[in-house]
Design a protein around this motif. Structure first.
Motif, PDB file in Angstrom:
ATOM      1  N   ASP A 102       0.861  -1.185   0.000  1.00 16.72           N
ATOM      2  CA  ASP A 102       0.000   0.000   0.000  1.00 16.72           C
ATOM      3  C   ASP A 102       0.899   1.237   0.000  1.00 16.72           C
ATOM      4  N   GLU A 103       1.211   1.834  -1.088  1.00  9.57           N
ATOM      5  CA  GLU A 103       0.515   1.689  -2.335  1.00  9.57           C
ATOM      6  C   GLU A 103       1.508   1.618  -3.464  1.00  9.57           C
ATOM      7  N   ILE A 104       1.022   1.271  -4.641  1.00  7.35           N
ATOM      8  CA  ILE A 104       1.850   1.295  -5.847  1.00  7.35           C
ATOM      9  C   ILE A 104       1.408   2.553  -6.584  1.00  7.35           C
ATOM     10  N   GLY A 105       2.016   3.680  -6.188  1.00  2.00           N
ATOM     11  CA  GLY A 105       1.602   4.977  -6.722  1.00  2.00           C
ATOM     12  C   GLY A 105       2.779   5.790  -7.201  1.00  2.00           C
ATOM     13  N   LYS A 106       2.500   7.035  -7.510  1.00  2.00           N
ATOM     14  CA  LYS A 106       3.482   7.927  -8.120  1.00  2.00           C
ATOM     15  C   LYS A 106       4.771   8.039  -7.306  1.00  2.00           C
ATOM     16  N   MET A 107       4.651   8.226  -5.976  1.00  2.00           N
ATOM     17  CA  MET A 107       5.850   8.390  -5.149  1.00  2.00           C
ATOM     18  C   MET A 107       6.711   7.135  -5.161  1.00  2.00           C
ATOM     19  N   GLU A 108       6.058   5.981  -4.988  1.00  2.00           N
ATOM     20  CA  GLU A 108       6.772   4.711  -4.909  1.00  2.00           C
ATOM     21  C   GLU A 108       7.417   4.336  -6.243  1.00  2.00           C
ATOM     22  N   LEU A 109       6.793   4.761  -7.333  1.00  2.00           N
ATOM     23  CA  LEU A 109       7.276   4.367  -8.662  1.00  2.00           C
ATOM     24  C   LEU A 109       8.526   5.112  -9.117  1.00  2.00           C
ATOM     25  N   PHE A 110       9.016   6.056  -8.313  1.00  2.00           N
ATOM     26  CA  PHE A 110      10.325   6.649  -8.629  1.00  2.00           C
ATOM     27  C   PHE A 110      11.427   5.599  -8.457  1.00  2.00           C
ATOM     28  N   SER A 111      11.150   4.548  -7.710  1.00  2.00           N
ATOM     29  CA  SER A 111      12.143   3.500  -7.445  1.00  2.00           C
ATOM     30  C   SER A 111      12.028   2.376  -8.470  1.00  2.00           C
ATOM     31  N   THR A 132      -2.749  -1.579  -3.147  1.00  2.00           N
ATOM     32  CA  THR A 132      -3.570  -0.459  -3.581  1.00  2.00           C
ATOM     33  C   THR A 132      -2.868   0.252  -4.722  1.00  2.00           C
ATOM     34  N   ILE A 133      -3.699   0.673  -5.673  1.00  2.00           N
ATOM     35  CA  ILE A 133      -3.221   1.452  -6.814  1.00  2.00           C
ATOM     36  C   ILE A 133      -4.149   2.656  -6.955  1.00  2.00           C
ATOM     37  N   PRO A 134      -3.621   3.760  -7.487  1.00  2.00           N
ATOM     38  CA  PRO A 134      -4.468   4.946  -7.630  1.00  2.00           C
ATOM     39  C   PRO A 134      -5.435   4.824  -8.807  1.00  2.00           C
ATOM     40  N   GLY A 138      -5.297  11.960 -15.265  1.00  2.00           N
ATOM     41  CA  GLY A 138      -4.185  12.560 -15.988  1.00  2.00           C
ATOM     42  C   GLY A 138      -3.453  11.494 -16.784  1.00  2.00           C
ATOM     43  N   LYS A 139      -2.145  11.629 -16.854  1.00  2.00           N
ATOM     44  CA  LYS A 139      -1.312  10.686 -17.609  1.00  2.00           C
ATOM     45  C   LYS A 139      -1.224   9.363 -16.845  1.00  2.00           C
ATOM     46  N   PRO A 140      -1.604   8.239 -17.489  1.00  2.00           N
ATOM     47  CA  PRO A 140      -1.561   6.960 -16.770  1.00  2.00           C
ATOM     48  C   PRO A 140      -0.129   6.573 -16.371  1.00  2.00           C
ATOM     49  N   LEU A 141      -0.009   5.898 -15.225  1.00  2.00           N
ATOM     50  CA  LEU A 141       1.285   5.375 -14.769  1.00  2.00           C
ATOM     51  C   LEU A 141       1.421   3.967 -15.336  1.00  2.00           C
ATOM     52  N   ASP A 142       2.362   3.789 -16.269  1.00  2.00           N
ATOM     53  CA  ASP A 142       2.478   2.512 -16.975  1.00  2.00           C
ATOM     54  C   ASP A 142       2.557   1.288 -16.049  1.00  2.00           C
ATOM     55  N   PRO A 143       3.428   1.309 -15.009  1.00  2.00           N
ATOM     56  CA  PRO A 143       3.495   0.117 -14.147  1.00  2.00           C
ATOM     57  C   PRO A 143       2.159  -0.183 -13.457  1.00  2.00           C
ATOM     58  N   VAL A 144       1.406   0.849 -13.117  1.00  2.00           N
ATOM     59  CA  VAL A 144       0.094   0.664 -12.478  1.00  2.00           C
ATOM     60  C   VAL A 144      -0.888   0.064 -13.483  1.00  2.00           C
ATOM     61  N   GLU A 145      -0.879   0.582 -14.706  1.00  2.00           N
ATOM     62  CA  GLU A 145      -1.807   0.072 -15.727  1.00  2.00           C
ATOM     63  C   GLU A 145      -1.472  -1.377 -16.101  1.00  2.00           C
ATOM     64  N   GLU A 146      -0.174  -1.726 -16.097  1.00  2.00           N
ATOM     65  CA  GLU A 146       0.226  -3.128 -16.329  1.00  2.00           C
ATOM     66  C   GLU A 146      -0.392  -4.035 -15.279  1.00  2.00           C
ATOM     67  N   ILE A 147      -0.308  -3.604 -14.020  1.00  2.00           N
ATOM     68  CA  ILE A 147      -0.863  -4.397 -12.917  1.00  2.00           C
ATOM     69  C   ILE A 147      -2.380  -4.492 -13.062  1.00  2.00           C
TER      70      ILE A 147
END
Length: 159
Positions: A102-111, A132-134, A138-147
Motif C-alpha cells: 500500500d501503495e503502488i503509486g506515483k511516489m513509490e514508482l520513482f524507485s 492499492t493502486i491509484p 491525468g497521464k496513466p502510470l504505466d506500471p500501475v496500468e500493467e498491474i
C-alpha cells in the motif's frame, strides 16, 4: 483520501488474527498542527520511515523526486521496503503467504528497484498480493496500468 489504507489496515489485522502469514507495508499520513506534512512507510513488522515530506523551498538543487508539494525520500523508502519484498520473494513456495503493498503509486514508482520487486512478487506463485493502486487521472502510470490489466488481478474500487 477515500480510505484505501484504512481498509488495508483492517484486512491486515483480520488476517493476522486468523494466523495467516502476512508481510508488507502501508503508507500513513504524517500530520503536524492539523495539516498533512508528508507520508511514512510502515512495515507490518513495525519499522517506520519517511516516504515523503512537504518541501520548504521550491529549489531543486540536488536530484529530488517530487510529487506536488512533497519531496520523496527514495533512500528511506527503499531501505524499508526492498528487504521485506526480497524476503517475501525468497520464501518457500510451500508457504502460501499474503504480501501487503500500500501503495503502488506515483511516489513509490520513482524507485526502479521497487517496480522490479513488485513484478517479482506478482510473479511468485506462493504469494497473494493485497495492494492499492491509484485511480487513473491525468497521464496513466504505466506500471500501475500493467498491474491493473493483469489477468490474475482483481480490482475493487474503494469509495
Amino acid at each position: 483520501g477515500v480510505g484505501k489504507t484504512t481498509l488495508i489496515q483492517k484486512v491486515t489485522q483480520a488476517l493476522k488474527s486468523s494466523g495467516i502469514p502476512i508481510d508488507g507495508f502501508y503508507t500513513e499520513e504524517v500530520r503536524e498542527g492539523g495539516r498533512r506534512t508528508g507520508f511514512d512507510v510502515v512495515t507490518l513488522s513495525g519499522k517506520r520511515g519517511p516516504l515523503s515530506r512537504v518541501s520548504s523551498d521550491s529549489s531543486t538543487s540536488r536530484r529530488e523526486y517530487r510529487v506536488g508539494q512533497y519531496v520523496v525520500d527514495l533512500v528511506s523508502f527503499e531501505q524499508l521496503v526492498l528487504p521485506m519484498l526480497r524476503n517475501v520473494n525468497h520464501g518457500s513456495d510451500a508457504e502460501k503467504k499474503i504480501c501487503v503493498i500500500d501503495e503502488i503509486g506515483k511516489m513509490e514508482l520513482f524507485s526502479q528497484a521497487f517496480i522490479q520487486a513488485v513484478h517479482q512478487t506478482l510473479a511468485g506463485s506462493g504469494t497473494v498480493v493485497l495492494g492499492t493502486i491509484p485511480v487513473p487521472k491525468g497521464k496513466p502510470l504505466d506500471p500501475v496500468e500493467e498491474i491493473r490489466s493483469r489477468k490474475d488481478v482483481k480490482v475493487f474500487n474503494v469509495s
